[in-house]
Design an enzyme around this catalytic site. Sequence first.
Site, PDB file in Angstrom:
ATOM      1  N   GLY A  65      41.294  33.790  47.824  1.00 32.01           N
ATOM      2  CA  GLY A  65      40.250  33.161  47.023  1.00 32.01           C
ATOM      3  C   GLY A  65      40.837  32.200  46.013  1.00 32.01           C
ATOM      4  O   GLY A  65      42.050  32.187  45.756  1.00 32.01           O
TER       5      GLY A  65
ATOM      6  N   GLY B  85      39.849  30.897  42.130  1.00 29.60           N
ATOM      7  CA  GLY B  85      38.976  31.002  40.974  1.00 29.60           C
ATOM      8  C   GLY B  85      39.088  29.800  40.073  1.00 29.60           C
ATOM      9  O   GLY B  85      39.912  28.903  40.286  1.00 29.60           O
TER      10      GLY B  85
ATOM     11  N   PHE C 183      40.264  29.668  37.169  1.00 32.76           N
ATOM     12  CA  PHE C 183      41.497  29.660  36.399  1.00 32.76           C
ATOM     13  C   PHE C 183      42.723  29.929  37.249  1.00 32.76           C
ATOM     14  O   PHE C 183      43.823  30.066  36.734  1.00 32.76           O
ATOM     15  CB  PHE C 183      41.431  30.692  35.272  1.00 32.76           C
ATOM     16  CG  PHE C 183      40.327  30.426  34.290  1.00 32.76           C
ATOM     17  CD1 PHE C 183      40.167  29.165  33.743  1.00 32.76           C
ATOM     18  CD2 PHE C 183      39.455  31.427  33.923  1.00 32.76           C
ATOM     19  CE1 PHE C 183      39.145  28.910  32.844  1.00 32.76           C
ATOM     20  CE2 PHE C 183      38.431  31.173  33.024  1.00 32.76           C
ATOM     21  CZ  PHE C 183      38.278  29.916  32.482  1.00 32.76           C
ATOM     22  N   GLY C 184      42.560  30.004  38.574  1.00 33.36           N
ATOM     23  CA  GLY C 184      43.713  30.219  39.423  1.00 33.36           C
ATOM     24  C   GLY C 184      43.361  30.941  40.708  1.00 33.36           C
ATOM     25  O   GLY C 184      42.243  31.429  40.884  1.00 33.36           O
TER      26      GLY C 184
ATOM     27  N   VAL D  74      43.623  33.792  43.954  1.00 29.89           N
ATOM     28  CA  VAL D  74      43.664  35.247  44.111  1.00 29.89           C
ATOM     29  C   VAL D  74      44.376  35.556  45.423  1.00 29.89           C
ATOM     30  O   VAL D  74      44.093  34.943  46.466  1.00 29.89           O
ATOM     31  CB  VAL D  74      42.250  35.857  44.128  1.00 29.89           C
ATOM     32  CG1 VAL D  74      42.328  37.376  44.309  1.00 29.89           C
ATOM     33  CG2 VAL D  74      41.507  35.522  42.832  1.00 29.89           C
TER      34      VAL D  74
ATOM     35  N   LYS E 259      45.128  38.210  40.709  1.00 26.14           N
ATOM     36  CA  LYS E 259      44.646  36.936  40.185  1.00 26.14           C
ATOM     37  C   LYS E 259      45.785  36.299  39.401  1.00 26.14           C
ATOM     38  O   LYS E 259      46.299  36.884  38.443  1.00 26.14           O
ATOM     39  CB  LYS E 259      43.428  37.132  39.275  1.00 26.14           C
ATOM     40  CG  LYS E 259      42.882  35.814  38.722  1.00 26.14           C
ATOM     41  CD  LYS E 259      41.856  36.032  37.615  1.00 26.14           C
ATOM     42  CE  LYS E 259      40.578  36.617  38.122  1.00 26.14           C
ATOM     43  NZ  LYS E 259      39.537  36.654  37.054  1.00 26.14           N
TER      44      LYS E 259
ATOM     45  N   ASP F  92      28.697  35.724  33.216  1.00 23.81           N
ATOM     46  CA  ASP F  92      28.953  34.871  34.386  1.00 23.81           C
ATOM     47  C   ASP F  92      28.647  35.621  35.678  1.00 23.81           C
ATOM     48  O   ASP F  92      29.421  35.568  36.640  1.00 23.81           O
ATOM     49  CB  ASP F  92      30.397  34.383  34.383  1.00 23.81           C
ATOM     50  CG  ASP F  92      30.609  33.163  35.288  1.00 23.81           C
ATOM     51  OD1 ASP F  92      29.616  32.461  35.567  1.00 23.81           O
ATOM     52  OD2 ASP F  92      31.753  32.909  35.696  1.00 23.81           O
TER      53      ASP F  92
END
Length: 368
Positions: free
Chosen positions: A32, A34, A36-37, A39, A53, A150
Amino acid sequence: MSEIDTPESFQLMEFGVIFEATNHFSESNKVGQGGFGPVYKGTLPDGNEIAVKRLKARSSQGMAEFRNEVTLILRVLHVNLVRLLGCCIHGYDRLLVYEFLENSSLSSYIFNQTRSPLLNWEHRFDIMKGIAEGLCYLHNFTSPPILHRDLKPSNVLLGRDMIPKISDFGLAQMMETGTTEAAMETAVGTYGYMSEEYAKDNIMSQKSDVFSYGVVLLEILTGRRNHEYCIANPGDSLLDFVSLIFLCILKILKKIYILEFFKKVWRRWKDGTGLEVVDSSFHDDSFIEDQVLRSMKIGLSCVQQNMHDRPSTRTIVVMFENGPRSEILDPTRPNYNLTRADSSSSPVTVTDQSVTINEATLSCTDAR
């Protein structure tokens, strides 16, 4: 990390162990991406699978999310909340290590024509109920209460037997004990899932999370992603299907307009034809029409314009548990009065990934 209290079940992990577990953070292990970075999936020497993550190096926002997530998620333990196993700081790397959930995110099913039929009505009903229970725990059984801020399908992971687990607490916020709402410096979250009072006035409360939950519930029912449908069909958004007015931000002649959309689902529900907007891919032997329409009614109640007209998470859980025995007030027709952003008083910056209004960044990416 000395400032973060860690229970015995939480580990400060060695970078080398994580590095080897993820096959040196190889692309083949990436599961994945995200906000902010990325996964990664990993396998520890004892055979246990993990999800890692990797927050973006040199990112102050990434560091803030790292500290926030570690601090908050260590306070919670619930079957419908993802479990943080450990973390690691190595140079500029900030790594969060979670339990690995083999069935990926809710969004990878309900918005995928091939995988959507794998979630029959029984699964979807249990997922809606499970998300409500996890959110109820955050709001009512932690001290102080926690707001997620969120909630969306990509932040709901599915474990064994499709048990839903709320994830990504990087934007979560602790409330002061005894308070029901708070004024935030900035509104953060994902457009399409943010309530009007939060996106416009920075007023955040448990009812803002309830609004986000209502959007997720209606997406589960319709199988449609609200903001993508909005962009592909300007003026005829998913909100037409779910009677929800959400903040969909479009770049039109370099100006930002907040659009109000028609309320088809509310009209369909009101006319007794609500089943016409339900995703046909999960119609099977577990499909119960009354249960589907009742769930739609709960979703519509959650996205009411006035925050005080939305049910609490406690009430939502009771609605699911008691079924027909629990009365649900008829949701009113949405009547959002959204106005165009005033560019003279609201500096606006548009990028491919986010939109910033008065320093309030609304994430435009779905996967985080």
